[in-house]
Design a protein around this motif. Structure first.
Motif, PDB file in Angstrom:
ATOM      1  N   SER A 159       0.809  -1.216   0.000  1.00 47.68           N
ATOM      2  CA  SER A 159       0.000   0.000   0.000  1.00 47.68           C
ATOM      3  C   SER A 159       0.841   1.263   0.000  1.00 47.68           C
TER       4      SER A 159
ATOM      5  N   TRP B 184      -1.011   5.046  -4.256  1.00 48.58           N
ATOM      6  CA  TRP B 184      -1.058   4.052  -3.182  1.00 48.58           C
ATOM      7  C   TRP B 184      -2.495   3.668  -2.833  1.00 48.58           C
ATOM      8  N   SER B 185      -3.321   4.664  -2.697  1.00 48.26           N
ATOM      9  CA  SER B 185      -4.699   4.417  -2.254  1.00 48.26           C
ATOM     10  C   SER B 185      -5.611   4.007  -3.384  1.00 48.26           C
TER      11      SER B 185
ATOM     12  N   ASN C 118      -5.845  -3.374  -2.446  1.00 48.63           N
ATOM     13  CA  ASN C 118      -4.760  -3.440  -1.477  1.00 48.63           C
ATOM     14  C   ASN C 118      -4.904  -4.612  -0.516  1.00 48.63           C
TER      15      ASN C 118
END
Length: 122
Positions: free
Chosen positions: A29, A52-53, A73
């Protein structure tokens, strides 16, 4: 760090494929994920990237509106949904990971998976 891209195959022009990239050995993540492709005799080129998100996505101009990058994730997996495929989309597709922010430059990605072949018949 291991990245494994899969899901390629042979598809007719106008068809769809979904590529997956499974990752292990990294804090998933915290990494931006990118997809690149390389056709015979051509440079490896940027296709798409995701933050990342998953809240931010980026595309090469030729893929906008046809390709969608996403990530899960919880599964350490990124995806590339490819619709309305064209013969010029045929290539080996690679997934890659990097820390820090967005980049469409392959040299900025230190981690790469083995590619998966996408063939588009006309």
């Amino acid at each position: 760090v291991q990245l494994q891209a899969f899901g390629g195959g042979l598809v007719q022009a106008g068809g769809s494929l979904r590529l997956s990239c499974a990752a292990s050995g990294l804090s998933w993540s915290r990494y931006y994920m990118g997809w690149f492709r390389q056709a015979p005799g051509r440079e490896r080129e940027f296709v798409a990237a995701i933050s990342w998100s998953g809240g931010s996505t980026y595309y090469a101009d030729s893929e906008k509106g046809r390709f969608t990058i996403s990530r899960d994730n919880a599964k350490n997996t990124a995806y590339l949904q490819m619709n309305s495929l064209k013969p010029e989309d045929a290539a080996v597709y690679y997934c890659a990971a990097k820390t820090g922010g967005y980049s469409d430059t392959r040299e900025r990605y230190p981690y790469w998976g083995r590619g998966t072949q996408v063939t588009v018949s006309s």
